[in-house]
Design a protein around this motif. Structure first.
Motif, PDB file in Angstrom:
ATOM      1  N   CYS A  93       0.853  -1.181   0.000  1.00 53.45           N
ATOM      2  CA  CYS A  93       0.000   0.000   0.000  1.00 53.45           C
ATOM      3  C   CYS A  93       0.896   1.241   0.000  1.00 53.45           C
ATOM      4  N   VAL A  94       0.798   2.046  -1.072  1.00 56.72           N
ATOM      5  CA  VAL A  94       1.586   3.269  -1.199  1.00 56.72           C
ATOM      6  C   VAL A  94       0.770   4.423  -0.629  1.00 56.72           C
ATOM      7  N   CYS A  95       1.366   5.201   0.255  1.00 53.66           N
ATOM      8  CA  CYS A  95       0.637   6.252   0.973  1.00 53.66           C
ATOM      9  C   CYS A  95       0.504   7.522   0.132  1.00 53.66           C
ATOM     10  N   ASP A  96      -0.698   8.128   0.205  1.00 51.23           N
ATOM     11  CA  ASP A  96      -0.952   9.408  -0.445  1.00 51.23           C
ATOM     12  C   ASP A  96      -0.441  10.540   0.434  1.00 51.23           C
ATOM     13  N   ARG A  97      -0.582  11.768  -0.058  1.00 49.89           N
ATOM     14  CA  ARG A  97      -0.164  12.947   0.702  1.00 49.89           C
ATOM     15  C   ARG A  97      -1.032  13.075   1.968  1.00 49.89           C
ATOM     16  N   GLY A  98      -0.412  13.385   3.076  1.00 49.13           N
ATOM     17  CA  GLY A  98      -1.119  13.479   4.352  1.00 49.13           C
ATOM     18  C   GLY A  98      -1.136  12.170   5.108  1.00 49.13           C
ATOM     19  N   PHE A  99      -0.511  11.141   4.565  1.00 51.21           N
ATOM     20  CA  PHE A  99      -0.446   9.823   5.190  1.00 51.21           C
ATOM     21  C   PHE A  99       1.004   9.363   5.234  1.00 51.21           C
ATOM     22  N   THR A 100       1.277   8.408   6.107  1.00 47.66           N
ATOM     23  CA  THR A 100       2.618   7.856   6.238  1.00 47.66           C
ATOM     24  C   THR A 100       2.513   6.384   6.602  1.00 47.66           C
ATOM     25  N   LYS A 101       3.634   5.663   6.504  1.00 45.46           N
ATOM     26  CA  LYS A 101       3.644   4.237   6.790  1.00 45.46           C
ATOM     27  C   LYS A 101       3.354   3.987   8.278  1.00 45.46           C
ATOM     28  N   ASP A 102       2.557   2.958   8.539  1.00 43.67           N
ATOM     29  CA  ASP A 102       2.217   2.591   9.914  1.00 43.67           C
ATOM     30  C   ASP A 102       3.277   1.631  10.445  1.00 43.67           C
ATOM     31  N   PRO A 103       4.089   2.058  11.418  1.00 44.20           N
ATOM     32  CA  PRO A 103       5.166   1.183  11.915  1.00 44.20           C
ATOM     33  C   PRO A 103       4.639  -0.071  12.611  1.00 44.20           C
ATOM     34  N   THR A 104       3.392  -0.040  13.112  1.00 42.27           N
ATOM     35  CA  THR A 104       2.858  -1.220  13.804  1.00 42.27           C
ATOM     36  C   THR A 104       2.562  -2.363  12.846  1.00 42.27           C
ATOM     37  N   THR A 105       2.518  -2.082  11.525  1.00 51.45           N
ATOM     38  CA  THR A 105       2.293  -3.132  10.513  1.00 51.45           C
ATOM     39  C   THR A 105       3.543  -3.324   9.666  1.00 51.45           C
ATOM     40  N   ASN A 106       4.709  -2.917  10.202  1.00 50.80           N
ATOM     41  CA  ASN A 106       5.979  -3.027   9.479  1.00 50.80           C
ATOM     42  C   ASN A 106       5.937  -2.292   8.148  1.00 50.80           C
ATOM     43  N   GLY A 107       5.185  -1.173   8.117  1.00 49.87           N
ATOM     44  CA  GLY A 107       5.145  -0.337   6.928  1.00 49.87           C
ATOM     45  C   GLY A 107       4.286  -0.883   5.808  1.00 49.87           C
ATOM     46  N   ARG A 108       3.487  -1.917   6.091  1.00 46.89           N
ATOM     47  CA  ARG A 108       2.665  -2.486   5.023  1.00 46.89           C
ATOM     48  C   ARG A 108       1.450  -1.625   4.740  1.00 46.89           C
ATOM     49  N   TYR A 109       0.905  -0.988   5.769  1.00 46.86           N
ATOM     50  CA  TYR A 109      -0.287  -0.158   5.613  1.00 46.86           C
ATOM     51  C   TYR A 109       0.034   1.291   5.937  1.00 46.86           C
ATOM     52  N   CYS A 110      -0.917   2.180   5.561  1.00 47.96           N
ATOM     53  CA  CYS A 110      -0.719   3.617   5.759  1.00 47.96           C
ATOM     54  C   CYS A 110      -1.561   4.106   6.928  1.00 47.96           C
ATOM     55  N   MET A 111      -1.074   5.137   7.580  1.00 46.24           N
ATOM     56  CA  MET A 111      -1.846   5.781   8.630  1.00 46.24           C
ATOM     57  C   MET A 111      -1.793   7.287   8.424  1.00 46.24           C
ATOM     58  N   ASP A 112      -2.761   7.970   8.985  1.00 43.77           N
ATOM     59  CA  ASP A 112      -2.880   9.415   8.819  1.00 43.77           C
ATOM     60  C   ASP A 112      -1.762  10.151   9.552  1.00 43.77           C
ATOM     61  N   VAL A 113      -1.294  11.240   8.955  1.00 49.69           N
ATOM     62  CA  VAL A 113      -0.338  12.133   9.621  1.00 49.69           C
ATOM     63  C   VAL A 113      -1.123  13.094  10.507  1.00 49.69           C
ATOM     64  N   ASN A 114      -0.808  13.164  11.797  1.00 46.66           N
ATOM     65  CA  ASN A 114      -1.518  14.046  12.734  1.00 46.66           C
ATOM     66  C   ASN A 114      -0.896  15.438  12.685  1.00 46.66           C
ATOM     67  N   GLU A 115      -1.502  16.310  11.854  1.00 51.41           N
ATOM     68  CA  GLU A 115      -0.967  17.672  11.723  1.00 51.41           C
ATOM     69  C   GLU A 115      -1.107  18.474  13.015  1.00 51.41           C
ATOM     70  N   CYS A 116      -2.021  18.018  13.927  1.00 49.96           N
ATOM     71  CA  CYS A 116      -2.220  18.769  15.166  1.00 49.96           C
ATOM     72  C   CYS A 116      -0.984  18.730  16.070  1.00 49.96           C
ATOM     73  N   ASP A 117      -0.122  17.743  15.864  1.00 49.68           N
ATOM     74  CA  ASP A 117       1.129  17.705  16.621  1.00 49.68           C
ATOM     75  C   ASP A 117       2.070  18.838  16.227  1.00 49.68           C
ATOM     76  N   LEU A 118       1.751  19.534  15.133  1.00 53.94           N
ATOM     77  CA  LEU A 118       2.611  20.615  14.631  1.00 53.94           C
ATOM     78  C   LEU A 118       2.126  21.988  15.077  1.00 53.94           C
ATOM     79  N   ASP A 119       1.128  22.041  16.015  1.00 56.82           N
ATOM     80  CA  ASP A 119       0.627  23.307  16.573  1.00 56.82           C
ATOM     81  C   ASP A 119       0.157  24.234  15.452  1.00 56.82           C
ATOM     82  N   MET A 120      -0.866  23.804  14.729  1.00 58.32           N
ATOM     83  CA  MET A 120      -1.321  24.528  13.552  1.00 58.32           C
ATOM     84  C   MET A 120      -2.392  25.582  13.853  1.00 58.32           C
TER      85      MET A 120
END
Length: 441
Positions: A160-187
């Motif tokens: 599964c190749v991740c689209d913009r705003g998503f990144t590899k999920d380390p809990t699945t050894n990078g097989r699946y994508c998970m959302d990037v939490n922009e709120c961690d960047l104090d937006m």
């Protein structure tokens, strides 16, 4: 009958037929019993009690070799012939595990079965129909359909190749994508919170704030919304509001609850005073004394009235025949009121009119008497009495005029009792002090 031998001084003893008579046939085992014997057949035979001979047992008919194996019965035994894929261990056939020799391809896994084995395609491969497996196109089967994923097929698997705003999920050894939490960047700006979404985010104003020209401003709740629920007064705070209560009240959510200062002990009023709680405060009242101690006795907290807020004193007349020595003092005693009581009521300003303030009731002493309630002293335009029936000792003090606090009012009620001939038997006097709060609660 039992075969026994008699011996003098011993009695009857058993005869061992097996040693003396040899009664059993060749191949049988003789077992001596008390007064008898038993012929036992060897393994693989069954004793026939009718003929006395041992007959061969058909082990094949009893299923000794198991399902699917050929069985040959022999005299006193049997023989199992193993089918392909089975091996003989002892007299029985056992399955051969062909999977230990890795008979399948690298993209297959082996399943052992009784007398054989099967090759099945591993995950990511499908059966080609000629006992071989080919790669499965998982992307054509709808894999990686979650938001932010694109499927790319690989040999025996997929990615599964991740689209913009998503990144590899380390809990699945990078097989699946998970959302990037922009709120961690104090937006987001002050007085707002960041809400993360799939592949993006948005800013939401805190409760009590509204977005205006890109920033969150205070709502001023005391002018709008929940601030109007405050019972007394509202004070605006950043992003919220606070209800306030006057002195003498405790705040509970939006409401103001009166504090009973009289519960704080004797230190509230002087030793010769009576503490009367009011809405938002208290009154220290001078204790009431009875008119004549010869005729009256003072009681505290009478049960004469079924409903009351505070009863400070009641002076009840004694039995005249017990406290008088002549007709003159007896007549003087009987002329006194049967009881003189004092009550206090606290009410808010702006009470709905008309309103029942106090239920006056006592137990009748005799049947078929008439009772007359009347206001002897008080503001006639502010108070009245409502008596449901002249034959019941019950009436209500009713507020009929508007009273504004803080103020204090007094009403005296005369209660006369008449017999069936219309002669007055006795009367009671009730003094009611009405304390009006300056507040509407």
């Amino acid at each position: 009958m039992p075969m026994l031998r008699y011996q003098e001084n011993v009695g009857c003893t058993d005869i061992n037929e097996c040693t003396e008579l040899a009664p059993c046939k060749i191949g049988q085992v003789c077992r001596n019993l008390w007064g008898s014997y038993l012929c036992v057949c060897p393994r693989g035979y069954r004793f026939d009690a009718r003929t006395g001979v041992c007959n061969d047992i058909d082990e094949c008919g009893m299923g000794y070799c198991g399902n699917g194996e050929k069985c040959i019965n022999t005299i006193g035994s049997f023989n199992c012939l193993c089918s392909p894929g089975m091996v003989k261990i002892g007299r029985f056939c056992r399955d051969v595990n062909e999977c230990t020799h890795s008979p399948c391809d690298s993209n297959q896994y082996c399943i052992n079965s009784r007398g054989s084995y099967h090759c099945r395609c591993k995950a990511g491969y499908s059966d080609a129909g000629d006992r071989s497996c080919v790669d499965t196109d998982e992307c054509a089967q709808g894999m990686c359909q979650a938001l932010g994923e694109t499927c790319r097929n690989t040999v025996g698997s997929y990615e599964c190749v991740c689209d913009r705003g998503f990144t590899k999920d380390p809990t699945t050894n990078g097989r699946y994508c998970m959302d990037v939490n922009e709120c961690d960047l104090d937006m987001c700006s002050e007085n707002s919170e960041c809400i993360n979404t799939q592949g993006s985010y948005f800013c939401r104003c805190h409760r009590g704030y509204t977005k205006h020209q890109g920033v969150c401003v205070d709502n001023q709740e005391c002018s709008l919304g929940e601030g109007n629920k405050c019972q007394w007064r509202c004070r605006n705070t950043p992003g919220a509001f606070e209800c306030e209560c006057p002195v003498g009240y405790d705040k509970l959510d939006y409401s103001c609850n009166d504090i009973n200062e009289c519960d704080r002990g004797a230190s509230v009023c002087g030793p010769s005073d009576t503490c009367v709680n009011t809405r938002g405060g208290h009154k220290c009242m001078e204790q009431i004394t009875c008119p004549d101690n010869n005729f009256y006795r003072k009681l505290m907290r009478t049960d004469e009235f079924r409903y009351r807020q505070i009863t400070t004193n009641i002076c009840r007349r004694k039995r005249c025949r017990r406290v008088t020595s002549n007709n003159e003092t007896f007549a003087e005693c009987k002329a006194q009121s049967l009881s003189i009581s004092y009550h206090y009521i606290d009410i808010p300003t702006g009470l709905k009119l008309p309103s029942n303030l106090l239920k006056i009731s006592f137990s009748p002493r005799r049947r078929r008497q008439q009772y007359h309630f009347q206001i002897a002293q008080g503001e006639e335009n502010a108070f009245s009495l409502r008596q449901p029936s002249m034959y019941r000792p019950q009436a209500y003090l009713v507020l009929t005029g508007e009273l504004t606090g803080p103020s204090q009012h007094m009403v005296k009620v005369d209660i006369s009792t008449y017999n069936r001939r219309g002669e007055m038997r006795d009367n009671r006097m009730l003094t009611i002090t009405v304390l009006v709060s300056e507040y509407t609660f």
